[in-house]
Design a protein around this motif. Structure first.
Motif, PDB file in Angstrom:
ATOM      1  N   ALA A  31      52.168  99.344   2.147  1.00 12.51           N
ATOM      2  CA  ALA A  31      53.176  98.312   2.344  1.00 12.51           C
ATOM      3  C   ALA A  31      53.886  97.974   1.040  1.00 12.51           C
ATOM      4  O   ALA A  31      55.097  97.703   1.028  1.00 12.51           O
ATOM      5  CB  ALA A  31      52.526  97.058   2.943  1.00 12.51           C
ATOM      6  N   GLU A  32      53.147  97.998  -0.068  1.00  7.95           N
ATOM      7  CA  GLU A  32      53.751  97.689  -1.370  1.00  7.95           C
ATOM      8  C   GLU A  32      54.845  98.688  -1.717  1.00  7.95           C
ATOM      9  O   GLU A  32      55.911  98.314  -2.228  1.00  7.95           O
ATOM     10  CB  GLU A  32      52.683  97.669  -2.457  1.00  7.95           C
ATOM     11  N   GLY A  51      42.331  94.210  10.038  1.00  6.61           N
ATOM     12  CA  GLY A  51      40.897  94.319   9.814  1.00  6.61           C
ATOM     13  C   GLY A  51      40.599  95.177   8.603  1.00  6.61           C
ATOM     14  O   GLY A  51      41.483  95.514   7.817  1.00  6.61           O
ATOM     15  N   ASP A  52      39.344  95.537   8.455  1.00  6.48           N
ATOM     16  CA  ASP A  52      38.913  96.338   7.309  1.00  6.48           C
ATOM     17  C   ASP A  52      39.270  97.800   7.521  1.00  6.48           C
ATOM     18  O   ASP A  52      39.043  98.365   8.593  1.00  6.48           O
ATOM     19  CB  ASP A  52      37.403  96.204   7.105  1.00  6.48           C
ATOM     20  N   SER A  53      39.830  98.417   6.486  1.00  5.38           N
ATOM     21  CA  SER A  53      40.236  99.818   6.585  1.00  5.38           C
ATOM     22  C   SER A  53      40.360 100.418   5.191  1.00  5.38           C
ATOM     23  O   SER A  53      40.783  99.743   4.251  1.00  5.38           O
ATOM     24  CB  SER A  53      41.578  99.943   7.323  1.00  5.38           C
ATOM     25  N   THR A  54      40.000 101.679   5.075  1.00  2.07           N
ATOM     26  CA  THR A  54      40.201 102.413   3.826  1.00  2.07           C
ATOM     27  C   THR A  54      41.464 103.268   3.882  1.00  2.07           C
ATOM     28  O   THR A  54      41.814 103.906   2.894  1.00  2.07           O
ATOM     29  CB  THR A  54      38.991 103.318   3.537  1.00  2.07           C
ATOM     30  N   TRP A  55      42.137 103.271   5.032  1.00  2.00           N
ATOM     31  CA  TRP A  55      43.375 104.050   5.172  1.00  2.00           C
ATOM     32  C   TRP A  55      44.452 103.418   4.293  1.00  2.00           C
ATOM     33  O   TRP A  55      44.642 102.201   4.298  1.00  2.00           O
ATOM     34  CB  TRP A  55      43.803 104.046   6.639  1.00  2.00           C
ATOM     35  N   PRO A  56      45.193 104.219   3.544  1.00  2.00           N
ATOM     36  CA  PRO A  56      46.162 103.650   2.592  1.00  2.00           C
ATOM     37  C   PRO A  56      47.510 103.277   3.188  1.00  2.00           C
ATOM     38  O   PRO A  56      48.396 102.804   2.455  1.00  2.00           O
ATOM     39  CB  PRO A  56      46.321 104.776   1.572  1.00  2.00           C
ATOM     40  N   GLY A  57      47.699 103.478   4.462  1.00  2.00           N
ATOM     41  CA  GLY A  57      49.015 103.242   5.055  1.00  2.00           C
ATOM     42  C   GLY A  57      49.258 101.801   5.451  1.00  2.00           C
ATOM     43  O   GLY A  57      48.549 100.876   5.051  1.00  2.00           O
ATOM     44  N   SER A  58      50.296 101.611   6.255  1.00  2.00           N
ATOM     45  CA  SER A  58      50.686 100.287   6.737  1.00  2.00           C
ATOM     46  C   SER A  58      51.291 100.442   8.132  1.00  2.00           C
ATOM     47  O   SER A  58      51.343 101.552   8.678  1.00  2.00           O
ATOM     48  CB  SER A  58      51.687  99.642   5.775  1.00  2.00           C
TER      49      SER A  58
END
Length: 338
Positions: A296-297, A314-321
């Motif tokens: 998102a940044e 929620g909790d996620s290690t995925w780098p997307g948005s």
């Protein structure tokens, strides 16, 4: 960044930079308010069994399932009842970690300590060995914020997971399924005889916490009694009956409006961002969540696009948005609204 924190951040960003493309609105009820039916005026008595039969007929499910179709006040209410029952049965519960934080709140309120599994960028089912006690997996179909229906391969993986133990069952939250009948994957899981289906008028008719159905299995007698003891009010039953009989046109209109908004979002996105949305997500009917493998940044600083951080879900290690198509900029023009 959780939901409330992000809402504050979003408003500050939009106020500071009017040129930003707002792809971060999440309130579908506000966005599509003109499509929402008004509550009926009347005092007639409506019975739960009649509404259950109307719901089964609409979704082309067997009429003889009416005693298994537990009428409730929506999916959130239905899950609360189910989770308390699972707690009493000392069941193990698996929840998607990156879909809806309220799942975990409801589970913990019921005394459960749920495990979790990711759904982004694609669902990865729990790999833990089967227990000798009841074990339930909650999934959404279509999946949010994944923004599409489960694929044939993913449904086959769920069936395989069920087959690893006679104690396993699946809970299907189908609230984002706006079509009839339910999706093929949902029907396939129902055919296993080891699924509990949850549905409501929340998204298709834009009325949250009003009416829902939890379709339980024949072996869930105690759970069925828990629902019968916690019934909706007459006003809710009257409203549900009216929605299912007199407002059958609303879900298709919602789907059509969301399709138009999605196309307007796609037209405004930079090519690089549009290309990052999987094709299956772009064509899923009734979808307004579009995951992209870009943080998102980066979307904000490099493309002027305001997206929802995955942490909101929620909790996620995925780098997307996640992008959404609900903001006013994607809605009807003043001329179209007339």
């Amino acid at each position: 960044m959780r939901f409330a924190e992000f809402q504050e951040f979003r408003q500050k960003q939009l106020s500071a930079a009017l040129s930003l493309l707002d792809a971060a609105e999440t309130n579908v009820y506000r966005a599509l308010a003109p499509l929402r039916p008004e509550p009926p005026i009347g005092v007639e008595t409506v019975h739960r069994c009649d509404v259950a039969r109307a719901w089964l007929a609409r979704y082309e499910l067997p009429a003889e399932w009416s005693r298994r179709a537990m009428v409730c006040r929506g999916v959130r209410h239905g899950l609360g009842v189910v989770f308390h029952w699972l707690s009493g049965a000392q069941a193990r519960l698996w929840l998607p970690s990156d879909v809806y934080p309220v799942y975990f709140e409801l589970a913990r309120e019921a005394g459960l300590v749920p495990g979790s599994y990711p759904t982004l960028p694609a669902p990865v089912l729990p790999s833990a060995l089967a227990h000798d006690r009841p074990e339930y997996l909650l999934l959404t179909n279509p999946s949010k914020p994944l923004g599409r229906y489960l694929s044939d391969t993913e449904c086959a993986a769920v069936v395989s997971w069920l087959q690893e133990s006679p104690h396993r069952r699946v809970l299907i939250d189908s609230v984002y399924d706006l079509g009839t009948p339910f999706a093929a994957g949902t029907q396939r899981l129902l055919e296993t005889g080891r699924a509990i289906l949850l549905h409501s008028v929340t998204k298709a008719w834009l009325w949250p916490r009003t009416f829902g159905v939890v379709l339980v299995g024949p072996e869930h007698a105690e759970l069925a009694e828990a629902f019968r003891a916690d019934r909706p009010e007459q006003s809710q039953l009257r409203f549900a009956d009216r929605l299912l009989t007199d407002h059958c046109d609303v879900p298709p209109r919602v789907v059509a409006e969301l399709a138009v908004r999605a196309e307007r979002l796609f037209e405004r996105l930079p090519d690089e961002v549009l290309a990052a949305i999987p094709s299956a997500n772009r064509t899923s009917p009734g979808n307004y969540f579009f995951p992209v493998g870009i943080p998102a940044e980066a979307l904000l600083s490099e493309h002027g696009v305001l997206a929802v951080p995955i942490s909101v879900f929620g909790d996620s290690t995925w780098p997307g948005s996640v992008l959404t198509s609900l903001a006013d900029v994607f809605g009807p023009t003043p001329e179209e609204a007339r």
